[in-house]
Design a protein around this motif. Structure first.
Motif, PDB file in Angstrom:
ATOM      1  N   LEU A   1      17.284  41.750 -28.944  1.00 17.76           N
ATOM      2  CA  LEU A   1      16.202  41.006 -29.586  1.00 17.76           C
ATOM      3  C   LEU A   1      16.733  39.745 -30.273  1.00 17.76           C
ATOM      4  O   LEU A   1      16.157  38.661 -30.128  1.00 17.76           O
ATOM      5  CB  LEU A   1      15.481  41.899 -30.595  1.00 17.76           C
ATOM      6  CG  LEU A   1      14.283  41.279 -31.308  1.00 17.76           C
ATOM      7  CD1 LEU A   1      13.222  40.835 -30.324  1.00 17.76           C
ATOM      8  CD2 LEU A   1      13.715  42.269 -32.312  1.00 17.76           C
TER       9      LEU A   1
ATOM     10  N   SER B   1      10.000  40.824 -20.921  1.00 16.89           N
ATOM     11  CA  SER B   1       8.824  40.737 -21.792  1.00 16.89           C
ATOM     12  C   SER B   1       9.064  39.778 -22.946  1.00 16.89           C
ATOM     13  O   SER B   1       8.203  38.982 -23.300  1.00 16.89           O
ATOM     14  CB  SER B   1       8.469  42.119 -22.350  1.00 16.89           C
ATOM     15  OG  SER B   1       8.131  42.998 -21.319  1.00 16.89           O
ATOM     16  N   LEU B   2      10.238  39.877 -23.543  1.00 16.76           N
ATOM     17  CA  LEU B   2      10.565  38.991 -24.661  1.00 16.76           C
ATOM     18  C   LEU B   2      10.606  37.536 -24.214  1.00 16.76           C
ATOM     19  O   LEU B   2      10.104  36.643 -24.901  1.00 16.76           O
ATOM     20  CB  LEU B   2      11.896  39.391 -25.286  1.00 16.76           C
ATOM     21  CG  LEU B   2      11.927  40.748 -25.986  1.00 16.76           C
ATOM     22  CD1 LEU B   2      13.355  41.119 -26.363  1.00 16.76           C
ATOM     23  CD2 LEU B   2      11.023  40.752 -27.208  1.00 16.76           C
TER      24      LEU B   2
ATOM     25  N   GLY C   1       7.307  35.980 -23.945  1.00 14.98           N
ATOM     26  CA  GLY C   1       6.563  35.730 -25.171  1.00 14.98           C
ATOM     27  C   GLY C   1       6.180  36.945 -25.983  1.00 14.98           C
ATOM     28  O   GLY C   1       5.519  36.800 -27.023  1.00 14.98           O
ATOM     29  N   ALA C   2       6.576  38.151 -25.560  1.00 14.58           N
ATOM     30  CA  ALA C   2       6.274  39.338 -26.364  1.00 14.58           C
ATOM     31  C   ALA C   2       6.949  39.217 -27.721  1.00 14.58           C
ATOM     32  O   ALA C   2       8.041  38.661 -27.847  1.00 14.58           O
ATOM     33  CB  ALA C   2       6.749  40.601 -25.643  1.00 14.58           C
ATOM     34  N   ASP C   3       6.281  39.736 -28.754  1.00 16.44           N
ATOM     35  CA  ASP C   3       6.830  39.673 -30.108  1.00 16.44           C
ATOM     36  C   ASP C   3       7.926  40.696 -30.347  1.00 16.44           C
ATOM     37  O   ASP C   3       8.740  40.543 -31.245  1.00 16.44           O
ATOM     38  CB  ASP C   3       5.722  39.907 -31.134  1.00 16.44           C
ATOM     39  CG  ASP C   3       4.730  38.761 -31.174  1.00 16.44           C
ATOM     40  OD1 ASP C   3       5.135  37.615 -30.919  1.00 16.44           O
ATOM     41  OD2 ASP C   3       3.549  39.018 -31.448  1.00 16.44           O
ATOM     42  N   GLY C   4       7.928  41.757 -29.590  1.00 16.98           N
ATOM     43  CA  GLY C   4       8.915  42.810 -29.770  1.00 16.98           C
ATOM     44  C   GLY C   4       8.774  43.847 -28.678  1.00 16.98           C
ATOM     45  O   GLY C   4       8.038  43.656 -27.721  1.00 16.98           O
TER      46      GLY C   4
ATOM     47  N   ARG D   1      15.797  35.806 -29.354  1.00 13.55           N
ATOM     48  CA  ARG D   1      15.239  34.930 -30.401  1.00 13.55           C
ATOM     49  C   ARG D   1      16.107  33.695 -30.644  1.00 13.55           C
ATOM     50  O   ARG D   1      15.598  32.641 -30.995  1.00 13.55           O
ATOM     51  CB  ARG D   1      15.055  35.713 -31.694  1.00 13.55           C
ATOM     52  CG  ARG D   1      13.888  36.676 -31.613  1.00 13.55           C
ATOM     53  CD  ARG D   1      13.674  37.410 -32.900  1.00 13.55           C
ATOM     54  NE  ARG D   1      12.472  38.229 -32.828  1.00 13.55           N
ATOM     55  CZ  ARG D   1      12.194  39.193 -33.678  1.00 13.55           C
ATOM     56  NH1 ARG D   1      13.010  39.460 -34.677  1.00 13.55           N
ATOM     57  NH2 ARG D   1      11.081  39.889 -33.541  1.00 13.55           N
TER      58      ARG D   1
END
Length: 105
Positions: free
Chosen positions: A26, A2-3, A6-9, A30
């Motif tokens: 995370l 998911s990350l 493009g998921a934010d969190g 990033r």
């Protein structure tokens, strides 16, 4: 995944039990450190050997062993069988969770 898509969190239940591991995941994504991200993901899979609906009880059982919560789940969620619960506790202890010795007997 998911990350990387493009998921934010995330809001993973495992973060209640393994917060550093999920924070590292995370951070790795990033920073574009995919090797570290996949290493974290692999560890999450190793430390939570129960998948599906029973994983909710597994997380709650670990949380209970750590003094964080009860292991109560409501119907229709299933509870772990005793052998599954012992396995989850042993793996959690092997992963470095400070599980009291009384839970390891």
């Amino acid at each position: 995944a998911s990350l990387l898509a493009g998921a934010d969190g995330l809001v993973p239940g495992e973060a209640n039990i393994y917060p550093r591991l999920l924070a590292d995941l995370l951070t790795a994504v990033r920073q574009g450190d995919l090797a570290m991200a996949f290493d974290c993901e692999t560890k999450i899979g190793q430390y939570m050997p129960i998948q599906g609906w029973k994983s909710i009880h597994a997380l709650k059982l670990l949380g209970k062993a750590l003094g964080l919560m009860s292991d109560r789940v409501i119907s229709p969620l299933p509870r772990l069988e005793d052998r599954e619960g012992r396995r989850v506790i042993q793996i959690g202890a092997s992963a470095g969770l400070p599980i009291p010795a009384s839970w390891l007997e």
